[in-house]
Design a protein around this motif. Sequence first.
Motif, PDB file in Angstrom:
ATOM      1  N   THR A  60      -8.735  35.073 -11.024  1.00  0.00           N
ATOM      2  CA  THR A  60      -7.277  35.029 -11.018  1.00  0.00           C
ATOM      3  C   THR A  60      -6.733  36.252 -10.302  1.00  0.00           C
ATOM      4  O   THR A  60      -7.468  36.963  -9.627  1.00  0.00           O
ATOM      5  CB  THR A  60      -6.751  34.926 -12.466  1.00  0.00           C
ATOM      6  OG1 THR A  60      -5.350  34.649 -12.443  1.00  0.00           O
ATOM      7  CG2 THR A  60      -7.029  36.197 -13.257  1.00  0.00           C
ATOM      8  N   HIS A  61      -5.407  36.498 -10.415  1.00  0.00           N
ATOM      9  CA  HIS A  61      -4.760  37.628  -9.747  1.00  0.00           C
ATOM     10  C   HIS A  61      -5.003  37.541  -8.230  1.00  0.00           C
ATOM     11  O   HIS A  61      -5.364  38.506  -7.583  1.00  0.00           O
ATOM     12  CB  HIS A  61      -5.276  38.954 -10.318  1.00  0.00           C
ATOM     13  CG  HIS A  61      -4.310  40.100 -10.151  1.00  0.00           C
ATOM     14  ND1 HIS A  61      -4.234  40.839  -9.005  1.00  0.00           N
ATOM     15  CD2 HIS A  61      -3.390  40.625 -10.987  1.00  0.00           C
ATOM     16  CE1 HIS A  61      -3.318  41.792  -9.135  1.00  0.00           C
ATOM     17  NE2 HIS A  61      -2.786  41.671 -10.341  1.00  0.00           N
ATOM     18  N   LEU A  62      -4.779  36.350  -7.671  1.00  0.00           N
ATOM     19  CA  LEU A  62      -5.150  36.032  -6.301  1.00  0.00           C
ATOM     20  C   LEU A  62      -3.981  36.273  -5.345  1.00  0.00           C
ATOM     21  O   LEU A  62      -2.871  35.790  -5.563  1.00  0.00           O
ATOM     22  CB  LEU A  62      -5.582  34.565  -6.220  1.00  0.00           C
ATOM     23  CG  LEU A  62      -6.653  34.120  -7.221  1.00  0.00           C
ATOM     24  CD1 LEU A  62      -6.793  32.608  -7.203  1.00  0.00           C
ATOM     25  CD2 LEU A  62      -7.985  34.799  -6.919  1.00  0.00           C
ATOM     26  N   SER A  63      -4.244  36.984  -4.267  1.00  0.00           N
ATOM     27  CA  SER A  63      -3.211  37.271  -3.266  1.00  0.00           C
ATOM     28  C   SER A  63      -3.148  36.155  -2.232  1.00  0.00           C
ATOM     29  O   SER A  63      -3.869  35.155  -2.309  1.00  0.00           O
ATOM     30  CB  SER A  63      -3.514  38.601  -2.573  1.00  0.00           C
ATOM     31  OG  SER A  63      -4.529  38.409  -1.588  1.00  0.00           O
ATOM     32  N   HIS A  64      -2.323  36.371  -1.209  1.00  0.00           N
ATOM     33  CA  HIS A  64      -2.231  35.382  -0.133  1.00  0.00           C
ATOM     34  C   HIS A  64      -3.407  35.469   0.840  1.00  0.00           C
ATOM     35  O   HIS A  64      -3.434  34.736   1.828  1.00  0.00           O
ATOM     36  CB  HIS A  64      -0.894  35.497   0.605  1.00  0.00           C
ATOM     37  CG  HIS A  64      -0.707  36.771   1.373  1.00  0.00           C
ATOM     38  ND1 HIS A  64       0.249  36.906   2.348  1.00  0.00           N
ATOM     39  CD2 HIS A  64      -1.346  37.969   1.310  1.00  0.00           C
ATOM     40  CE1 HIS A  64       0.200  38.132   2.857  1.00  0.00           C
ATOM     41  NE2 HIS A  64      -0.750  38.789   2.240  1.00  0.00           N
ATOM     42  N   ASP A  65      -4.356  36.331   0.557  1.00  0.00           N
ATOM     43  CA  ASP A  65      -5.601  36.353   1.326  1.00  0.00           C
ATOM     44  C   ASP A  65      -6.542  35.235   0.887  1.00  0.00           C
ATOM     45  O   ASP A  65      -7.433  34.840   1.640  1.00  0.00           O
ATOM     46  CB  ASP A  65      -6.293  37.712   1.160  1.00  0.00           C
ATOM     47  CG  ASP A  65      -7.604  37.794   1.923  1.00  0.00           C
ATOM     48  OD1 ASP A  65      -7.571  37.764   3.170  1.00  0.00           O
ATOM     49  OD2 ASP A  65      -8.666  37.876   1.270  1.00  0.00           O
ATOM     50  N   VAL A  66      -6.359  34.726  -0.322  1.00  0.00           N
ATOM     51  CA  VAL A  66      -7.297  33.764  -0.906  1.00  0.00           C
ATOM     52  C   VAL A  66      -6.744  32.352  -0.730  1.00  0.00           C
ATOM     53  O   VAL A  66      -5.732  31.984  -1.343  1.00  0.00           O
ATOM     54  CB  VAL A  66      -7.538  34.053  -2.395  1.00  0.00           C
ATOM     55  CG1 VAL A  66      -8.524  33.041  -2.974  1.00  0.00           C
ATOM     56  CG2 VAL A  66      -8.054  35.476  -2.597  1.00  0.00           C
ATOM     57  N   ASP A  67      -7.416  31.576   0.103  1.00  0.00           N
ATOM     58  CA  ASP A  67      -7.119  30.145   0.234  1.00  0.00           C
ATOM     59  C   ASP A  67      -8.156  29.403  -0.604  1.00  0.00           C
ATOM     60  O   ASP A  67      -9.324  29.314  -0.220  1.00  0.00           O
ATOM     61  CB  ASP A  67      -7.202  29.710   1.697  1.00  0.00           C
ATOM     62  CG  ASP A  67      -6.745  28.269   1.918  1.00  0.00           C
ATOM     63  OD1 ASP A  67      -6.761  27.486   0.941  1.00  0.00           O
ATOM     64  OD2 ASP A  67      -6.390  27.934   3.061  1.00  0.00           O
ATOM     65  N   VAL A  68      -7.759  28.900  -1.759  1.00  0.00           N
ATOM     66  CA  VAL A  68      -8.717  28.338  -2.704  1.00  0.00           C
ATOM     67  C   VAL A  68      -9.419  27.099  -2.151  1.00  0.00           C
ATOM     68  O   VAL A  68     -10.443  26.674  -2.695  1.00  0.00           O
ATOM     69  CB  VAL A  68      -8.042  28.002  -4.049  1.00  0.00           C
ATOM     70  CG1 VAL A  68      -7.502  29.269  -4.700  1.00  0.00           C
ATOM     71  CG2 VAL A  68      -6.933  26.972  -3.870  1.00  0.00           C
ATOM     72  N   ARG A  69      -8.896  26.518  -1.064  1.00  0.00           N
ATOM     73  CA  ARG A  69      -9.526  25.342  -0.466  1.00  0.00           C
ATOM     74  C   ARG A  69     -10.760  25.699   0.350  1.00  0.00           C
ATOM     75  O   ARG A  69     -11.604  24.830   0.601  1.00  0.00           O
ATOM     76  CB  ARG A  69      -8.530  24.612   0.440  1.00  0.00           C
ATOM     77  CG  ARG A  69      -7.252  24.157  -0.238  1.00  0.00           C
ATOM     78  CD  ARG A  69      -6.228  23.733   0.793  1.00  0.00           C
ATOM     79  NE  ARG A  69      -5.894  24.827   1.701  1.00  0.00           N
ATOM     80  CZ  ARG A  69      -5.127  24.690   2.778  1.00  0.00           C
ATOM     81  NH1 ARG A  69      -4.607  23.498   3.079  1.00  0.00           N
ATOM     82  NH2 ARG A  69      -4.872  25.729   3.555  1.00  0.00           N
ATOM     83  N   ASN A  70     -10.860  26.991   0.748  1.00  0.00           N
ATOM     84  CA  ASN A  70     -11.857  27.361   1.749  1.00  0.00           C
ATOM     85  C   ASN A  70     -12.857  28.412   1.289  1.00  0.00           C
ATOM     86  O   ASN A  70     -13.637  28.901   2.105  1.00  0.00           O
ATOM     87  CB  ASN A  70     -11.159  27.869   3.017  1.00  0.00           C
ATOM     88  CG  ASN A  70     -10.256  26.818   3.637  1.00  0.00           C
ATOM     89  OD1 ASN A  70     -10.551  25.627   3.562  1.00  0.00           O
ATOM     90  ND2 ASN A  70      -9.162  27.256   4.238  1.00  0.00           N
ATOM     91  N   VAL A  71     -12.848  28.793   0.024  1.00  0.00           N
ATOM     92  CA  VAL A  71     -13.751  29.831  -0.477  1.00  0.00           C
ATOM     93  C   VAL A  71     -14.728  29.201  -1.462  1.00  0.00           C
ATOM     94  O   VAL A  71     -14.312  28.611  -2.469  1.00  0.00           O
ATOM     95  CB  VAL A  71     -12.978  30.972  -1.156  1.00  0.00           C
ATOM     96  CG1 VAL A  71     -13.948  32.046  -1.649  1.00  0.00           C
ATOM     97  CG2 VAL A  71     -11.946  31.573  -0.203  1.00  0.00           C
ATOM     98  N   GLU A  72     -16.011  29.312  -1.172  1.00  0.00           N
ATOM     99  CA  GLU A  72     -17.030  28.766  -2.067  1.00  0.00           C
ATOM    100  C   GLU A  72     -17.365  29.767  -3.170  1.00  0.00           C
ATOM    101  O   GLU A  72     -17.421  30.978  -2.923  1.00  0.00           O
ATOM    102  CB  GLU A  72     -18.297  28.417  -1.276  1.00  0.00           C
ATOM    103  CG  GLU A  72     -18.116  27.265  -0.306  1.00  0.00           C
ATOM    104  CD  GLU A  72     -19.427  26.841   0.330  1.00  0.00           C
ATOM    105  OE1 GLU A  72     -20.485  27.352  -0.101  1.00  0.00           O
ATOM    106  OE2 GLU A  72     -19.388  26.004   1.248  1.00  0.00           O
TER     107      GLU A  72
END
Length: 263
Positions: A235-247
């Motif tokens: 959690t505590h995810l910034s706009h650097d993290v695209d949850v669709r593209n990170v395994e």
Amino acid sequence: MSVKAALTFLGTADSKGVPRFWCNCPVCREARGTGVNRRTRTALLLQQGKETVLLDAGGDLHVQLAWLNTAIVPDTVVLSHAHNDHILGLADLLDYVHSARGTVQIYAPAVVVPDLAARFPYAFKTHSPVTPMPFEGVEAAGFNVQLFRVPHGANGFSHAFLLARPDFRAVIMTDSLDVPADLAAEWLRDLDLLVLGTAFVDESGFGPQWGRSVYDIREARALPWAQAARRVVLTHLSHDVDVRNVELPGGWMFARDGLTITL
């Protein structure tokens, strides 16, 4: 049959939210569109039966609670530290107590209470509406809820939540970096659930670590105590993290606003 406890992620963003109002990066554009990456500031709701515990109260708290499918007033509130993205929603709770004559039991680490009094002086004129959190924690919603101090990198220190009962042990640690081995051995052992803040995917290319305050996903995956947890939610995810593209490894997942998991 016993009623199961549930943990709802009301907000899962870092301090600036996603989308950032000034940003037009791909993740912020997606968040404005389909909304997969849309995230509000930190707050979690622990519930068992009719008892509710709010863990942190970010600035988006009013919307987070108002949009639930039923009216909920937390019985207990526990705050981790005095950064805006974790406490500005306290204003709504204090207004409820003073204007609606409601009752909410609010706890915070003793060292944080003076910061809250400075931020909300009108609410502290006659007495403190915030009780220093006992070291041994408080019993609420079927758990012993305890706080322990953790390093917060360039931002000094924060506190993490330990939720414990005889058959279950969870830690919620949204704001931390460089947790020492002895602290991990004491608090981060034998976890059924670890909720860990990871603001970026990989900050290794952004210069010296001294300017940072939260783990990135690369670091989190290498932490022995995170690897040992039976379930990990980031959690505590910034706009650097695209949850669709990170395994993520097996047993790991990204939090999202409105996600509810059974404890």
